[in-house]
Design a protein around this motif. Structure first.
Motif, PDB file in Angstrom:
ATOM      1  N   GLN A  44       0.823  -1.216   0.000  1.00 52.34           N
ATOM      2  CA  GLN A  44       0.000   0.000   0.000  1.00 52.34           C
ATOM      3  C   GLN A  44       0.855   1.264   0.000  1.00 52.34           C
ATOM      4  OE1 GLN A  44      -3.308   0.400  -0.496  1.00 52.34           O
ATOM      5  NE2 GLN A  44      -3.165  -1.786  -0.936  1.00 52.34           N
ATOM      6  N   THR A  45       1.968   1.226   0.712  1.00 51.90           N
ATOM      7  CA  THR A  45       2.877   2.373   0.728  1.00 51.90           C
ATOM      8  C   THR A  45       3.383   2.654  -0.688  1.00 51.90           C
ATOM      9  OG1 THR A  45       3.537   1.868   2.991  1.00 51.90           O
ATOM     10  CG2 THR A  45       5.001   3.271   1.747  1.00 51.90           C
ATOM     11  N   ALA A  46       3.746   1.602  -1.400  1.00 56.79           N
ATOM     12  CA  ALA A  46       4.208   1.762  -2.791  1.00 56.79           C
ATOM     13  C   ALA A  46       3.083   2.249  -3.690  1.00 56.79           C
ATOM     14  CB  ALA A  46       4.770   0.438  -3.306  1.00 56.79           C
ATOM     15  N   LYS A  47       1.888   1.669  -3.546  1.00 49.54           N
ATOM     16  CA  LYS A  47       0.737   2.079  -4.371  1.00 49.54           C
ATOM     17  C   LYS A  47       0.415   3.557  -4.192  1.00 49.54           C
ATOM     18  CE  LYS A  47      -2.163  -2.004  -4.978  1.00 49.54           C
ATOM     19  NZ  LYS A  47      -3.440  -2.636  -4.582  1.00 49.54           N
ATOM     20  N   LEU A  48       0.557   4.026  -2.959  1.00 50.69           N
ATOM     21  CA  LEU A  48       0.244   5.428  -2.668  1.00 50.69           C
ATOM     22  C   LEU A  48       1.390   6.369  -3.027  1.00 50.69           C
ATOM     23  CD1 LEU A  48      -1.581   4.892   0.732  1.00 50.69           C
ATOM     24  CD2 LEU A  48      -2.614   5.688  -1.403  1.00 50.69           C
ATOM     25  N   GLY A  49       2.528   5.814  -3.419  1.00 53.30           N
ATOM     26  CA  GLY A  49       3.662   6.642  -3.821  1.00 53.30           C
ATOM     27  C   GLY A  49       4.309   7.389  -2.666  1.00 53.30           C
ATOM     28  N   ILE A  50       4.285   6.798  -1.498  1.00 57.38           N
ATOM     29  CA  ILE A  50       4.886   7.440  -0.327  1.00 57.38           C
ATOM     30  C   ILE A  50       6.401   7.295  -0.424  1.00 57.38           C
ATOM     31  CG2 ILE A  50       5.087   7.344   2.186  1.00 57.38           C
ATOM     32  CD1 ILE A  50       2.119   6.463   2.194  1.00 57.38           C
ATOM     33  N   GLU A  51       7.102   8.421  -0.399  1.00 57.79           N
ATOM     34  CA  GLU A  51       8.547   8.433  -0.617  1.00 57.79           C
ATOM     35  C   GLU A  51       9.351   8.548   0.663  1.00 57.79           C
ATOM     36  OE1 GLU A  51       9.365  11.492  -3.439  1.00 57.79           O
ATOM     37  OE2 GLU A  51       8.131  10.571  -4.991  1.00 57.79           O
ATOM     38  N   TYR A  52       8.705   8.772   1.783  1.00 53.55           N
ATOM     39  CA  TYR A  52       9.421   8.861   3.059  1.00 53.55           C
ATOM     40  C   TYR A  52       9.265   7.542   3.803  1.00 53.55           C
ATOM     41  CZ  TYR A  52       4.632  10.213   4.235  1.00 53.55           C
ATOM     42  OH  TYR A  52       3.266  10.258   4.337  1.00 53.55           O
ATOM     43  N   PRO A  53      10.137   7.258   4.778  1.00 56.03           N
ATOM     44  CA  PRO A  53      10.068   5.975   5.486  1.00 56.03           C
ATOM     45  C   PRO A  53       8.800   5.849   6.336  1.00 56.03           C
ATOM     46  CG  PRO A  53      11.819   7.358   6.386  1.00 56.03           C
ATOM     47  CD  PRO A  53      11.243   8.088   5.217  1.00 56.03           C
ATOM     48  N   VAL A  54       8.320   4.626   6.446  1.00 61.17           N
ATOM     49  CA  VAL A  54       7.149   4.325   7.279  1.00 61.17           C
ATOM     50  C   VAL A  54       7.514   3.155   8.195  1.00 61.17           C
ATOM     51  CG1 VAL A  54       4.735   3.576   7.309  1.00 61.17           C
ATOM     52  CG2 VAL A  54       5.533   5.125   5.506  1.00 61.17           C
ATOM     53  N   ALA A  55       7.466   3.391   9.487  1.00 62.47           N
ATOM     54  CA  ALA A  55       7.712   2.346  10.481  1.00 62.47           C
ATOM     55  C   ALA A  55       6.397   1.639  10.781  1.00 62.47           C
ATOM     56  CB  ALA A  55       8.274   2.963  11.757  1.00 62.47           C
ATOM     57  N   VAL A  56       6.463   0.351  11.070  1.00 63.31           N
ATOM     58  CA  VAL A  56       5.271  -0.408  11.431  1.00 63.31           C
ATOM     59  C   VAL A  56       5.302  -0.633  12.940  1.00 63.31           C
ATOM     60  CG1 VAL A  56       3.963  -2.525  11.071  1.00 63.31           C
ATOM     61  CG2 VAL A  56       5.199  -1.482   9.163  1.00 63.31           C
ATOM     62  N   ASP A  57       4.292  -0.114  13.621  1.00 63.90           N
ATOM     63  CA  ASP A  57       4.216  -0.138  15.083  1.00 63.90           C
ATOM     64  C   ASP A  57       3.142  -1.121  15.548  1.00 63.90           C
ATOM     65  OD1 ASP A  57       4.666   0.652  17.743  1.00 63.90           O
ATOM     66  OD2 ASP A  57       3.237   2.304  17.598  1.00 63.90           O
ATOM     67  N   SER A  58       3.292  -2.389  15.176  1.00 65.80           N
ATOM     68  CA  SER A  58       2.274  -3.404  15.468  1.00 65.80           C
ATOM     69  C   SER A  58       2.053  -3.628  16.962  1.00 65.80           C
ATOM     70  CB  SER A  58       2.640  -4.740  14.813  1.00 65.80           C
ATOM     71  OG  SER A  58       2.583  -4.613  13.408  1.00 65.80           O
ATOM     72  N   GLU A  59       3.060  -3.368  17.769  1.00 62.95           N
ATOM     73  CA  GLU A  59       2.932  -3.583  19.213  1.00 62.95           C
ATOM     74  C   GLU A  59       2.560  -2.298  19.958  1.00 62.95           C
ATOM     75  OE1 GLU A  59       2.990  -6.675  20.328  1.00 62.95           O
ATOM     76  OE2 GLU A  59       3.384  -7.285  18.260  1.00 62.95           O
ATOM     77  N   TYR A  60       2.303  -1.226  19.216  1.00 65.04           N
ATOM     78  CA  TYR A  60       1.885   0.069  19.781  1.00 65.04           C
ATOM     79  C   TYR A  60       2.955   0.707  20.675  1.00 65.04           C
ATOM     80  CZ  TYR A  60      -2.893  -0.301  17.995  1.00 65.04           C
ATOM     81  OH  TYR A  60      -3.994  -0.369  17.181  1.00 65.04           O
ATOM     82  N   ALA A  61       4.206   0.355  20.481  1.00 66.85           N
ATOM     83  CA  ALA A  61       5.287   0.913  21.307  1.00 66.85           C
ATOM     84  C   ALA A  61       5.457   2.411  21.068  1.00 66.85           C
ATOM     85  CB  ALA A  61       6.595   0.184  21.029  1.00 66.85           C
ATOM     86  N   VAL A  62       5.460   2.827  19.807  1.00 70.19           N
ATOM     87  CA  VAL A  62       5.591   4.257  19.498  1.00 70.19           C
ATOM     88  C   VAL A  62       4.335   4.986  19.959  1.00 70.19           C
ATOM     89  CG1 VAL A  62       5.849   5.960  17.643  1.00 70.19           C
ATOM     90  CG2 VAL A  62       7.146   3.821  17.566  1.00 70.19           C
ATOM     91  N   TRP A  63       3.193   4.412  19.651  1.00 66.76           N
ATOM     92  CA  TRP A  63       1.897   4.978  20.054  1.00 66.76           C
ATOM     93  C   TRP A  63       1.895   5.279  21.552  1.00 66.76           C
ATOM     94  CZ3 TRP A  63      -2.761   5.798  17.333  1.00 66.76           C
ATOM     95  CH2 TRP A  63      -3.903   5.974  18.112  1.00 66.76           C
TER      96      TRP A  63
END
Length: 99
Positions: A44-63
């Protein structure tokens, strides 16, 4: 889905200010199980053309470390300062947290 409304602004900021030192990092905190699958996020990140990094926070640590309570949230980290300033999507309230 709520964050999609912010995408045009993030793209514009990235395009305009990346050369001046602005770094945008997206943090994807999944709400549903399929959103936890890294391949789905990457696709989805590629489809949307997002050019900046995206971290995945599955454990809600950043949240949790940012004491976040809403989607989407934008945090600004000034140079060399330990202050985080979250800005609410549907509120004009701003709070400051010293880390």
């Amino acid at each position: 889905m709520n964050w999609l409304r912010t995408l045009p602004y993030l793209r514009a900021w990235h395009a305009t200010y990346a050369g001046a030192g602005l770094s945008i990092v997206g943090v994807h905190t999944p709400e549903f199980g399929f959103e936890r699958v890294l391949g789905n996020v990457t696709e989805q990140t590629a489809k949307l053309g997002i050019e900046y990094p995206v971290a995945v926070d599955s454990e809600y640590a950043v949240w949790q470390s940012f004491d976040n309570h809403f989607w989407p949230a934008v945090y600004r980290a000034p140079d060399a300062a330990p202050t985080w300033q979250p800005t609410a999507q549907a509120s004009s309230a701003t709070r400051t947290r010293i880390s």
